[in-house]
Design a protein around this motif. Sequence first.
Motif, PDB file in Angstrom:
ATOM      1  N   ILE A  27       0.984  -1.256  -0.023  1.00 12.92           N
ATOM      2  CA  ILE A  27      -0.223   0.011   0.113  1.00 12.92           C
ATOM      3  C   ILE A  27       0.745   1.189   0.191  1.00 12.92           C
ATOM      4  CG2 ILE A  27      -1.666   1.144   1.430  1.00 12.92           C
ATOM      5  CD1 ILE A  27      -2.680  -1.372   0.078  1.00 12.92           C
ATOM      6  N   GLU A  28       0.568   1.920  -0.785  1.00 11.94           N
ATOM      7  CA  GLU A  28       1.525   3.423  -0.925  1.00 11.94           C
ATOM      8  C   GLU A  28       0.464   4.625  -0.353  1.00 11.94           C
ATOM      9  OE1 GLU A  28       4.520   3.926  -2.165  1.00 11.94           O
ATOM     10  OE2 GLU A  28       4.906   1.943  -2.958  1.00 11.94           O
ATOM     11  N   HIS A  29       1.102   5.091   0.651  1.00  9.18           N
ATOM     12  CA  HIS A  29       0.042   6.058   1.158  1.00  9.18           C
ATOM     13  C   HIS A  29       0.949   7.173   1.651  1.00  9.18           C
ATOM     14  CE1 HIS A  29      -2.640   8.171   3.713  1.00  9.18           C
ATOM     15  NE2 HIS A  29      -2.092   8.080   4.845  1.00  9.18           N
ATOM     16  N   ALA A  30       0.944   8.486   1.206  1.00 14.76           N
ATOM     17  CA  ALA A  30       1.472   9.668   1.534  1.00 14.76           C
ATOM     18  C   ALA A  30       3.040   9.371   1.876  1.00 14.76           C
ATOM     19  CB  ALA A  30       0.960  10.038   2.942  1.00 14.76           C
ATOM     20  N   GLY A  31       3.682   8.758   0.529  1.00 15.92           N
ATOM     21  CA  GLY A  31       5.020   8.649   0.713  1.00 15.92           C
ATOM     22  C   GLY A  31       5.609   7.419   1.635  1.00 15.92           C
ATOM     23  N   ASN A  32       4.446   6.537   2.207  1.00 14.59           N
ATOM     24  CA  ASN A  32       4.924   5.457   3.165  1.00 14.59           C
ATOM     25  C   ASN A  32       4.415   4.277   2.285  1.00 14.59           C
ATOM     26  OD1 ASN A  32       5.289   3.899   5.303  1.00 14.59           O
ATOM     27  ND2 ASN A  32       3.596   4.602   6.421  1.00 14.59           N
TER      28      ASN A  32
END
Length: 549
Positions: A27-32
């Motif tokens: 999961i890619e979320h806000a650069g995380n």
Amino acid sequence: MSKRFLQINPEDNLLVALQDLKKGDVIEHAGNQITLVEDIAAKHKFTIEAIPKDGNAYMYGVLVGHASQDIPKGGLIHTFNLHHASQEFQGKQKDYTWTAPNVDKFKNRTFKGYQRADGQVGVANYWLVIPLVFCENRNIELLKNAFVKGLGFERQDPFTQRVGQLKKQFETGKSLELVEEKIEGPLVFKSPLFPNVDGIKFLTHESGCGENKDDSENLCALLAGYCVNPNVGGISILSLGCQHSQIEVFKNKLKEKDPNFAKPIHFFEQQQDEGSGVENLLNEVIVKTFEGLVEINKQVRTEAPLSKLRVGVKCGGSDGFSGISANPAIGHTADLIVGLGGTVMIAEFPELCGVEQELQNRAVNAEVADNFGYLMKEYARRAALVGAGFDMNPSPGNIKDGLITDAIKSAGAAKKAGTSPIEDVLGYGQYVTKKGLNLVCTPGNDVLATTGMAGAGATIQLFTTGLGTPTGNPISPMVKLSTNTRLAEKLPEIIDINCGPIISGEKTVEEMGEDVLEYVIQLASGEVQTKAMQLGQDDFMFWRRGVSL
């Protein structure tokens, strides 16, 4: 491609799965970059960072739980690793500024309602028959059977038809087999004799005597609220005579709510000195009630501004999508109604646990905030006395569908209230006097809560559900909204509006909220009937708080 997950608030360290996700998914979320360490079912939550044992979990920007063990990054949160926690509340801490939504689309709209002498406007015109004590329930049922059959208020339904089919097959020696036959016409219809009467409603309950005196008086207060509710045109009241909930107690509660009560109302007492027997009593009830129907049938619907709408909001059978689809949608509807000068009520105090500080800050003054805080703490104190607590609120169905702690459930449930300032806080059995958003102290139990809001004056109620519930109310039409499309397709007989398009990205919360208000206007004008009305789902249950004696 539809979204796979959602972060509700930038401060949250949990994400909501919008569809089934698999172990190993990245999961890619806000650069995380988050690698899921286990399968995550739709509606459930997973972490965007490792949470150590006793660490905090946040959703909707508020504390919703403490980790009972180390939870890895990308891990599922559930009852085995997270327990309920919520922040403390300390009264109104800051001023609150509200910007109402744009209501230009609705500001010149009206609905066709029943104008009452006290200035209220009803969305229906019912005659109400109620007992002051459970001893009169049998008489209420006899009256119901007499009026429903005698005046043509009978409900067509497929089940009576099918029993008749089996009876004929058995009588003629044929094998038993159900054959579906289409029912022509509406499931609910008015008596042709009284076209301006929407129905006669018969309440029964298990209270009025045998419990402590406070409960009997509170019952009278609640029933008085039902009589004052503008959806009621007139009332017949049955009393045994020896019970705690005396006619005079009821009259005092009615006078407190409306000193100039002007609707037709008739009282009948079974143990009175005059008269001879139940049959004569019921004959008198029938005559006076019939005369009352003739009187209220003279009333007709007329145009009324939307500022006269009074809507209660409730959720039941909630799921992990409730707080991100249907609840925010009717929260926007609530803001539109308040912006138009109308009234909104939200109940279920156990499901406001964890968002108390936010709600106190939204109160118009410190007195309202403190009243809310007192009722919440008193409720929690009473629960503790019997070994219970708000942390026990989520049901097995809630937990199975992603509502792991009461704080998670509450933070999503509070979205039904929109964002407007809180004008007043009402105890159970109190009647609304202020426009705008009101908090009504009730349990989370669906029927206890909806019963309480109708008694507080709600003329329509919006009820969101993720798992499905048929709850209705005798005098306050119940609109059922599904949080997801699957439920709307699975149980079409109880769902009026599908909020699933919010999850799929086809509609925004604001668009759905406007759609709901359009439906409310039609319902208030008598142009549509809810599924609960069609099913005859007239649920009534009084909240008994004390010991029975």
